[in-house]
Structures are given as C-alpha cells and as structure tokens.
Motif scaffolding. Structure first.
Motif, PDB file in Angstrom:
ATOM      1  N   SER A  14      -3.913  -7.327   6.045  1.00  0.00           N
ATOM      2  CA  SER A  14      -4.577  -8.014   4.939  1.00  0.00           C
ATOM      3  C   SER A  14      -6.095  -7.873   5.022  1.00  0.00           C
ATOM      4  O   SER A  14      -6.803  -8.289   4.111  1.00  0.00           O
ATOM      5  N   SER A  15      -6.563  -7.313   6.122  1.00  0.00           N
ATOM      6  CA  SER A  15      -8.003  -7.136   6.299  1.00  0.00           C
ATOM      7  C   SER A  15      -8.277  -5.829   7.028  1.00  0.00           C
ATOM      8  O   SER A  15      -7.402  -5.287   7.708  1.00  0.00           O
ATOM      9  N   GLY A  41       2.904  -2.394   0.181  1.00  0.00           N
ATOM     10  CA  GLY A  41       2.294  -3.654  -0.222  1.00  0.00           C
ATOM     11  C   GLY A  41       1.719  -3.580  -1.615  1.00  0.00           C
ATOM     12  O   GLY A  41       2.144  -2.773  -2.449  1.00  0.00           O
ATOM     13  N   THR A 141      -9.590  -1.813   3.460  1.00  0.00           N
ATOM     14  CA  THR A 141      -8.828  -2.473   2.396  1.00  0.00           C
ATOM     15  C   THR A 141      -9.544  -2.445   1.056  1.00  0.00           C
ATOM     16  O   THR A 141      -9.124  -3.096   0.106  1.00  0.00           O
ATOM     17  N   ASN A 152      -2.881  -5.914   0.569  1.00  0.00           N
ATOM     18  CA  ASN A 152      -2.100  -6.911   1.284  1.00  0.00           C
ATOM     19  C   ASN A 152      -0.693  -6.379   1.459  1.00  0.00           C
ATOM     20  O   ASN A 152       0.014  -6.132   0.475  1.00  0.00           O
TER      21      ASN A 152
END
Length: 302
Positions: A14-15, A41, A141, A152
């Motif tokens: 997510s990061s 994702g 990202t 994500n």
C-alpha cells in the motif's frame, strides 16, 4: 515432462518501499526457467490520467534484484526493462493496456533464470540451489502526475519449472540481467559473461555500428534499419514499406515515448549467431556525443 507453476509467497503493498520475497517450496531437482512477479490490486487515478502501456505498469516495480548466495545468478534491473526483455525474447506482450479510466491491475513480470539462447535447458537452475534465497523488489505507488496516485494490493511471487532434465548448479554458471542508464561514448565492450541479448534504447542516435567478437567481425556498418530488417527475418515478420523505413523492431517499437526514446534496437541476439562467445565490442559511428545511451542485456556468467 511435467511443468510446475507454483505460487510461492505474497506481500501486501500500500506504500512505496523495499519488499523481500523469500523463495521456498521448490522441487529440489526440478529445473526452473523463470520466476514471475504478479501485481494484483487497484490503482487510484488522478484528474487527467492517460492510457497505461504494460511497460509503464511494470514501473511500479522500480528495481528488482536477485543474487542467491553461492550462485552466479545476478539480476539487477528495472521492472520496465524486465518487460522489454520479455517482449524481445518471446515476441509478445504478456499484459494488457490499462485504459485511461481503468483501475484494476493483474500484471505479470517475468524474472528469467536462464539466458535467451537456442536451448536454455542445461542452464536452468535446480530448485535445491534457490531454496530460501530472497528476491528484493523496490516498489513505487505513483506514476506521473495523474496516471497512478496510489496502488493498493499485493505483490506475489510464482515459479515455473519442468522435470524434463535435472536442474543445473548456478554456482557453475548463472544468468545475468542488468541495465545501464548512462553509457556515453562510441565504444561499448561487454565483458560480463557470454552475451545472449542486448537491447539499446534510442535507435535514432547513431548512423551505423559494427560488432566484433574476440576481434572477429559479427557484423559491420549496420544501420538501425538494417538491424531491424535482420530482426524482421528472425521473427518471420513481413512489414509494410512504412514500417520498414520508420518503425523499428515490430515487437519493441510500441514501447511508450520517454524523453525521445521511442524504441529499442536489438544490437545483439545470440540466436542469430550461435557460435559467438566471449568479449563483444560495439563501435558506433555518427552518434550525438552529448547524448547518453540506455541499454539492457542478458548474459550467462560462468
């Protein structure tokens, strides 16, 4: 022959940051041809996103490194260039374009474990020598101002092998995949193992090039167009007149335009010269001295 497509592990993403993927559960004597990274994702788009080409999606994997202890496997390359190498090797794209409104990502990136040679089976490493090794992936990202503002999902690791022959010991010899962003000069000498494939960005930045192997000519005064025509023959591809004059390698020219680097030249492919081994030297004529080259190569280090 049995082919093994094995899921190995997964990490949530997510990061941005460095992610370690440990290789476990391989068949000890199975010969492994490649790993796959799978990005799965959703992406968040900005106000004015553009269509994302497959190579651009691969940029979410900013850097992939893999050097199992005690082996001669040495991979240090961007996700973008892994995608380009795969296209050059198999003459096809493995992933779809994501439209300007698309948000779903299911994207596969190949990590080769054997070089691009006519018969790579003897060079495929056995699972027992790769067990518990670690692949490092540096993830980003965001891409561009609006194309990707967040990702994500997860990054998965898969392996593909077969039981046709016992795998090799990579301490004896292993694949090398590297990219270089800033070569600047008229002479490029490759000393890193037996070269299998070299792709040069900026096909429009030289008049002609000659290639020598251990002092003997492989080719002389090859223009970007003549290299492309040789590649057409290799691929059994019949371009129209416009494509012959302007397009470049038909499987590489569609790489998105980045800072004038519209496509790649296949400088060297051992499948077209199977007896070429050892040190390879390229001498360029008529290139712009102030410009830098970017190139990516695949070789076998013994």
């Amino acid at each position: 022959m049995s082919t093994y497509n094995s899921f190995i592990t997964s990490r949530p993403v997510s990061s941005a940051g460095a992610y370690s993927l440990q290789v476990t559960g391989l068949q000890p004597e199975t010969a492994y041809r490649r790993f796959f990274l799978r990005l799965l994702g959703t992406i968040t788009r900005g106000a004015s996103p553009t269509v994302l080409q497959p190579e651009e999606v691969s940029q979410l994997c900013d850097r992939v490194t893999y050097s199992p202890k005690g082996s001669k496997i040495d991979i240090n390359v961007s996700g973008w260039n892994l995608d380009v190498l795969s296209r050059a090797r198999y003459e096809t794209r493995k992933n779809a374009i994501i439209g300007d409104a698309g948000t779903e990502v299911d994207h596969w990136i190949e990590i080769p474990l054997s070089p691009c040679v006519p018969n790579d089976r003897p060079a495929r490493p056995a699972g027992q020598f790769l067990e518990n090794s670690v692949i490092q992936v540096n993830m980003v990202t965001t891409l561009g101002e609006d194309d990707v503002t967040a990702f994500n999902g997860s990054i998965e690791l898969w392996a593909q092998g077969d039981s046709a022959s016992v795998g090799a010991d990579p301490a004896v010899g292993g694949v090398v995949v590297q990219d270089v962003a800033d070569f600047n000069g008229s002479n490029l000498t490759h000393r890193d193992g037996n070269l299998a494939l070299m792709l040069l960005q900026r096909r429009d930045d030289f008049t002609n090039v000659q290639c020598r192997s251990n002092g003997e000519f492989v080719y002389q005064q090859a223009t970007p167009l003549s290299l492309d025509l040789a590649d057409y023959e290799h691929q059994q591809y019949q371009p129209n007149e416009t494509a012959r004059e302007t397009a470049g390698d038909p499987m590489l020219v569609a790489v998105p335009n980045t800072a004038g680097s519209e496509n790649f030249t296949r400088l060297f492919d051992v499948r077209n010269a199977k007896d070429v081994r050892g040190m390879i030297n390229f001498t360029f004529n008529g290139r712009t001295a102030s410009e830098t080259y970017a190139y990516v190569y695949e070789s076998f280090r013994s």
